[in-house]
Structures are given as structure tokens and as C-alpha cells.
Scaffold this active site. Structure first.
Site, short mmCIF file in Angstrom:
data_model
loop_
_atom_site.label_atom_id
_atom_site.label_comp_id
_atom_site.label_asym_id
_atom_site.label_seq_id
_atom_site.Cartn_x
_atom_site.Cartn_y
_atom_site.Cartn_z
N ALA A 180 16.07 4.04 -13.08
CA ALA A 180 17.53 4.06 -12.98
C ALA A 180 18.14 5.42 -13.33
O ALA A 180 19.28 5.72 -12.95
CB ALA A 180 18.11 2.99 -13.89
N ASP A 233 7.83 4.58 -3.81
CA ASP A 233 7.37 4.88 -2.44
C ASP A 233 8.55 5.11 -1.50
O ASP A 233 8.48 5.95 -0.59
CB ASP A 233 6.50 3.73 -1.90
CG ASP A 233 5.18 3.62 -2.64
OD1 ASP A 233 4.72 4.63 -3.21
OD2 ASP A 233 4.60 2.52 -2.67
N GLY A 270 0.88 -1.18 0.00
CA GLY A 270 0.00 0.00 0.00
C GLY A 270 0.91 1.22 0.00
O GLY A 270 1.83 1.32 0.81
N LYS A 271 0.66 2.12 -0.93
CA LYS A 271 1.58 3.25 -1.10
C LYS A 271 1.70 4.12 0.15
O LYS A 271 2.80 4.56 0.51
CB LYS A 271 1.13 4.11 -2.28
CG LYS A 271 1.25 3.39 -3.62
CD LYS A 271 0.64 4.19 -4.75
CE LYS A 271 0.47 3.36 -6.01
NZ LYS A 271 1.75 2.88 -6.55
N GLY A 272 0.57 4.36 0.81
CA GLY A 272 0.61 5.22 2.01
C GLY A 272 1.52 4.62 3.06
O GLY A 272 2.45 5.27 3.56
N ASN A 324 17.08 9.80 -3.96
CA ASN A 324 17.50 8.85 -5.01
C ASN A 324 18.37 7.77 -4.40
O ASN A 324 18.23 6.58 -4.70
CB ASN A 324 18.39 9.55 -6.06
CG ASN A 324 17.61 10.15 -7.21
OD1 ASN A 324 16.48 9.76 -7.49
ND2 ASN A 324 18.24 11.10 -7.89
#
Ligand code: ADP
Length: 306
Positions: free
Chosen positions: A222, A253, A37-39, A279
Site C-alpha cells: 500500500a 506481477d 505463474g509470475k512470468g 503503482n
């Protein structure tokens, strides 16, 4: 504090040699359950970097929901505003992955779609006192927009990740985002322009910026990210380090969660440095298997990131 309003999903993953056809039953080689789940993913990454975090979300009154609450606690996330409802099951993503890495996925959002205005009202104190509020689109979009509005009205920085993307996103999402962070696919859905190279990424970044956000970041796998802001309206490429990618699920995420951490705890760092550090964090996550299981902890990262 970093406050994330968003989804929790239990990932049910089966590994097979090939994908089954309609009506077919096949044997798989391995099964595992993961937390997704992204959250929740974004909140977990922020917490692992050392942020004080709260997740505002809804899960079912079921075993997946109970396990999810435990998982959040283990990650040091405040669960004071994690609701458990008897009216829907915890969100699930049923995933089949074949030996080539191809997958098919069914997401049943379940309880995630029951997170509502009432829940936000109960949590309004934490939302309005946060340093950064983060949301995505795996809950009812109107609820995410309400979060951005509450945060804005109280001078809280808003980080919005329009995922999964909606072609007809309400324009207010742009005007209420301090930072609008999407990947190439989402950028294409939002603008109609495929992102095939850095130049395209700059172009879509500018288009999104013109819709009213203060800063747009387009993540490029990338290649790292492209960033563009009202203050620096020339697109800037921030490359990621070269790494051997093993499993890139959840990289976006990890990036968003890391960015939320830097915005909240190092607000004076130049944006480019926040993005470079994020990153780095996300590029560590692609070097291990799984989603949350691949997210690095502060102690495992170079100290110059802090
Ligand atoms: P999503 O997971 O949403 O598809 P991306 O693929 O754009 O998002 O990845 C998000 C971030 O994760 C990138 O901006 C980069 O920092 C990092 N990342 C992803 N893939 C790689 C890779 N192969 N090598 C290094 N970093 C990566």
C-alpha cells in the site's frame, strides 16, 4: 516488444472455513482454477496495457497446458515460443484459503523447470530484438541468467524480478539487471535486513544497487515503492494511491508487467513517472479478486496514463 521468459502455473484454489490438519479431510465451500505463474502474470498485464508481447515458457502436454496456451492467446500474447512437453506436467499451485484469508500453498513447478538453453536459442531472435526482456526465478535460475546475458549482449533493456527470492543469488543477476525490482520480503532475503519502514526500504535499495544494478525498485504494498538508481542515488519514495484492497495476490506481477510496458513504449518518460503509473495499475489490480482476473485493461484505465 516486451518479451517475458518465465513461468506458467495453474492455480487450484479451494476455499474452506479452516485449514485441514495433517491426515484430516475437510469439506470446502468453493473451488476454482486460475491462471498464474509470475512470468505469465507479468506478460498478461503488459499485454492488457497494449504491449506487443511474447512469453517464452514451458507447459505440459496436458489439459492444463492446453488451457494455458488458450489463455495466453486470448490475452493477445504470442505463443510461438510456448513449449509443451510430455516429460512433466504443467506447473501447479494448489492453494487452500480459509475464511480468515490464511492460506497454505504447494507449488509443483513441473514443466517450468524444463525450460532450457535450447529453448532460448530457438527464441534468440525475439529476445535479442525486444525492447525489454523480463524474467524472474520460477524457472531454473541459470536459464534466467542466460536470458539477461543474451539481452544485455544485444542492448536490450533487462527487468529482473528476483521472485521467489534466493538467499544466495548469483551476483551476476545484479550486474545484468538494468532494473532490479523486488518486494519487501525478497529484499529481506537478499540483504538480511527486514524492511519495516521507508528508511529500511531505502537502505536495502542502496545495498542492492551497490551490487551492480542500474536501478532498484522495492515495492512496498500500500505504500507504493522505493526507487534508487546510479543516476539518482538518494532513495525516492513513490507512493501508491489510497484504495480499498480486496485481494492483493499478484499485485507485484501487475506492477512488473506495467513497468515493462512503460519501459518499452514510453522509454523517454522519467522513471519516477513510469513507477507512479505502474503503482496505479497495480493498485487497480488489488481492488478485484484473483490474480490475472484482476488485472486492468488499457480501456479501463484513465487515459492520462498513456
Ligand atoms: P507483492 O505482490 O510482490 O507482495 P507488493 O505487495 O509490494 O508486491 O505490491 C506491489 C505493488 O502493488 C505496490 O508497489 C503497489 O503499487 C500495489 N499495491 C499493493 N497493495 C496495495 C494497496 N493495498 N493499495 C494500493 N496499492 C497496492
Amino acid at each position: 516488444e516486451v518479451v517475458v521468459v518465465g513461468s506458467c502455473m495453474t492455480d487450484l484454489v479451494s476455499l474452506t472455513t479452516r485449514l485441514p490438519r495433517a491426515g484430516e479431510t475437510i469439506l470446502g465451500q468453493k473451488f476454482f482454477i486460475g491462471f498464474g505463474g509470475k512470468g505469465a502474470n507479468q506478460c498478461v498485464q503488459s499485454a492488457r496495457l497494449g504491449a506487443k508481447t511474447s512469453l517464452i515458457c514451458k507447459v505440459g502436454k496436458d489439459s492444463f497446458g492446453n488451457d494455458y496456451v488458450e489463455n495466453l492467446k486470448k490475452n493477445g500474447i504470442s505463443t510461438a515460443f510456448v513449449g509443451q512437453t510430455a516429460d512433466a506436467a504443467t506447473g501447479t499451485a494448489s492453494i487452500i484459503v480459509d475464511s480468515e484469508g490464511q492460506n497454505v500453498i504447494v507449488i509443483v513447478p513441473g514443466a517450468n523447470l524444463l525450460l532450457n538453453s535450447e529453448d532460448l536459442k530457438k527464441a534468440s531472435d525475439v529476445i535479442c530484438k525486444a525492447k525489454v526482456v523480463v524474467c524472474q526465478l520460477e524457472i531454473t535460475p541459470a536459464v534466467s541468467l542466460e536470458v539477461l546475458k543474451m539481452a544485455r549482449a544485444n542492448g536490450v533493456k533487462t527487468l529482473f524480478n528476483p521472485a521467489p527470492a534466493l538467499a544466495d543469488l548469483d551476483p551476476q543477476f545484479y550486474t545484468h539487471s538494468d532494473i532490479f525490482c523486488c518486494n519487501e520480503t525478497e529484499a529481506e532475503i537478499l540483504t538480511g535486513i527486514p524492511v519495516g519502514n521507508l528508511e529500511d526500504a531505502g537502505k536495502v535499495g542502496r545495498m542492492l544497487l551497490e551490487r551492480g544494478c542500474k536501478l532498484v525498485i522495492v515495492t512496498l504494498g500500500a505504500e507504493g515503492c522505493m526507487m534508487i538508481s546510479v543516476e539518482e542515488p538518494i532513495p525516492k519514495h513513490v507512493p501508491a494511491g489510497k484504495v480499498r484492497a480486496m485481494d492483493t495476490t499478484g499485485a507485484g506481477d501487475s506492477f512488473v508487467g506495467a513497468l515493462a510496458f512503460y519501459l518499452a513504449y514510453y522509454p523517454r518518460l522519467p522513471m519516477e513517472e513510469m513507477v507512479r503509473n505502474s503503482n496505479y495499475v497495480a493498485s487497480v489490480s488489488v481492488q478485484a479478486a484473483g490474480t490475472q482476473s484482476s488485472y486492468p485493461y488499457r480501456k479501463d484505465l484513465p487515459q492520462n496514463l498513456f
